[in-house]
Write a protein that holds these residues in place. Structure first.
Motif, PDB file in Angstrom:
ATOM      1  N   UNK A  72     -12.505 -40.495   6.576  1.00  0.00           N
ATOM      2  CA  UNK A  72     -11.854 -41.533   7.372  1.00  0.00           C
ATOM      3  C   UNK A  72     -10.408 -41.697   6.902  1.00  0.00           C
ATOM      4  N   UNK A  73      -9.436 -41.611   7.801  1.00  0.00           N
ATOM      5  CA  UNK A  73      -8.026 -41.713   7.384  1.00  0.00           C
ATOM      6  C   UNK A  73      -7.655 -43.084   6.829  1.00  0.00           C
ATOM      7  N   UNK A  74      -8.462 -44.095   7.099  1.00  0.00           N
ATOM      8  CA  UNK A  74      -8.174 -45.441   6.607  1.00  0.00           C
ATOM      9  C   UNK A  74      -8.798 -45.715   5.244  1.00  0.00           C
ATOM     10  N   UNK A  75      -9.506 -44.754   4.709  1.00  0.00           N
ATOM     11  CA  UNK A  75     -10.171 -44.947   3.422  1.00  0.00           C
ATOM     12  C   UNK A  75      -9.166 -44.872   2.277  1.00  0.00           C
ATOM     13  N   UNK A  76      -9.384 -45.707   1.276  1.00  0.00           N
ATOM     14  CA  UNK A  76      -8.663 -45.554   0.014  1.00  0.00           C
ATOM     15  C   UNK A  76      -9.114 -44.218  -0.580  1.00  0.00           C
ATOM     16  N   UNK A  77      -8.213 -43.262  -0.758  1.00  0.00           N
ATOM     17  CA  UNK A  77      -8.617 -41.938  -1.227  1.00  0.00           C
ATOM     18  C   UNK A  77      -9.189 -41.922  -2.638  1.00  0.00           C
ATOM     19  N   UNK A  78      -9.048 -43.039  -3.344  1.00  0.00           N
ATOM     20  CA  UNK A  78      -9.558 -43.128  -4.711  1.00  0.00           C
ATOM     21  C   UNK A  78     -10.828 -43.983  -4.781  1.00  0.00           C
ATOM     22  N   UNK A  79     -11.536 -44.070  -3.645  1.00  0.00           N
ATOM     23  CA  UNK A  79     -12.734 -44.909  -3.598  1.00  0.00           C
ATOM     24  C   UNK A  79     -13.814 -44.249  -2.757  1.00  0.00           C
TER      25      UNK A  79
ATOM     26  N   UNK B 226     -24.648 -55.416   6.779  1.00  0.00           N
ATOM     27  CA  UNK B 226     -24.414 -55.778   8.179  1.00  0.00           C
ATOM     28  C   UNK B 226     -23.767 -54.663   8.981  1.00  0.00           C
ATOM     29  N   UNK B 227     -23.627 -53.492   8.360  1.00  0.00           N
ATOM     30  CA  UNK B 227     -23.052 -52.358   9.071  1.00  0.00           C
ATOM     31  C   UNK B 227     -21.540 -52.272   9.002  1.00  0.00           C
ATOM     32  N   UNK B 228     -20.908 -53.127   8.191  1.00  0.00           N
ATOM     33  CA  UNK B 228     -19.450 -53.087   8.070  1.00  0.00           C
ATOM     34  C   UNK B 228     -19.008 -51.977   7.141  1.00  0.00           C
ATOM     35  N   UNK B 229     -17.998 -51.225   7.552  1.00  0.00           N
ATOM     36  CA  UNK B 229     -17.487 -50.145   6.725  1.00  0.00           C
ATOM     37  C   UNK B 229     -16.684 -50.711   5.553  1.00  0.00           C
ATOM     38  N   UNK B 230     -16.976 -50.233   4.365  1.00  0.00           N
ATOM     39  CA  UNK B 230     -16.251 -50.641   3.151  1.00  0.00           C
ATOM     40  C   UNK B 230     -15.400 -49.447   2.747  1.00  0.00           C
ATOM     41  N   UNK B 231     -14.139 -49.466   3.143  1.00  0.00           N
ATOM     42  CA  UNK B 231     -13.247 -48.324   2.960  1.00  0.00           C
ATOM     43  C   UNK B 231     -12.308 -48.487   1.761  1.00  0.00           C
ATOM     44  N   UNK B 232     -12.224 -49.697   1.268  1.00  0.00           N
ATOM     45  CA  UNK B 232     -11.340 -49.974   0.131  1.00  0.00           C
ATOM     46  C   UNK B 232     -12.125 -50.672  -0.958  1.00  0.00           C
ATOM     47  N   UNK B 233     -11.684 -50.491  -2.187  1.00  0.00           N
ATOM     48  CA  UNK B 233     -12.380 -51.072  -3.349  1.00  0.00           C
ATOM     49  C   UNK B 233     -12.369 -52.594  -3.255  1.00  0.00           C
ATOM     50  N   UNK B 234     -13.554 -53.207  -3.377  1.00  0.00           N
ATOM     51  CA  UNK B 234     -13.593 -54.677  -3.333  1.00  0.00           C
ATOM     52  C   UNK B 234     -13.058 -55.258  -4.631  1.00  0.00           C
TER      53      UNK B 234
END
Length: 222
Positions: free
Chosen positions: A199-206, A213-221
């Motif tokens: 996914x281009x919106x993903x943090x590349x280091x995560x 709930x089906x929500x995409x977690x693309x960045x480190x919380x």
């Protein structure tokens, strides 16, 4: 003769597995290239490195089905932030996840207080079928932080589960899986989580995830 009551069947199923494997379904799916999940580990005093290695060895054997492996990264040793599992989850939810971690795992030990509580809860379970003790949990906001009980020796617990099986169970939650009777939905969730690596919106280091709930977690919380 030992009689297996329905409540005990539910107890055994709930504690030991996310669902029943469907080998033909899993083998028909593609899980892409091998990927590594960096798991930062906080331990209570009394859990030695050999025990941690053994736990992760069992977890990695299970995850090899999906071309995933975990890397254990020790964060340190600390006293439990509270007696109950909910206290641990609350601590983890509010703890900043270091930038070199994809998941955060707390390994709970075994104190005299735990032993007394085990005796009480096992007696309650045998007497009236109510189970209070929980072997592990994962927060559902991001499904990236959780804990397991890494030490216990009561007879009923060992008949139904173990630290290794508990880690495997909670490990599926850490990859976005919920509970189901059969594993098809979990296989699909793991496949979809791995697809998020592109996914281009993903943090590349995560290493990403999909929460309860089906929500995409693309960045480190936090």
């Amino acid at each position: 003769m030992f009689k297996l009551y329905p409540s005990l069947l539910l107890f055994l199923f709930h504690c030991t597995t996310i669902g029943f494997h469907q080998t033909s379904v899993r083998e028909s799916m593609s899980f892409g290239e091998e990927a590594t999940v960096r798991v930062c580990v906080i331990t209570e005093p009394g859990i030695d490195p050999e025990e941690i290695h053994s736990l992760f060895e069992a977890w990695n054997e299970e995850l090899s089905l999906y071309r995933i492996k975990t890397q254990s990264i020790p964060l340190g040793i600390m006293e439990r932030p509270g007696f109950y599992g909910s206290d641990i989850i609350e601590y983890l939810r509010n703890k900043q996840m270091p930038e070199f971690c994809d998941r955060l795992l707390y390994l709970k030990g075994r104190t005299w207080g735990d032993i007394v509580y085990e005796v009480f809860t096992l007696g309650l379970f045998v007497g009236v079928g109510v189970k209070l003790e929980i072997q592990g949990a994962v927060e559902t906001y991001t499904n990236t932080k959780g804990y397991i009980k890494a030490k216990y020796i009561s007879t009923l617990q060992l008949l139904s589960t173990s630290p290794k099986s508990t880690l495997i169970h909670e490990g599926y939650h850490l990859l976005g899986c919920g509970h189901q009777l059969f594993m098809k939905e979990c296989y699909e969730r793991i496949r979809d989580v791995k697809l998020l690596l592109t996914d281009p919106n993903r943090d590349p280091n995560f290493f990403p995830n999909i929460n309860a709930n089906g929500r995409k977690i693309l960045k480190r919380p936090i």
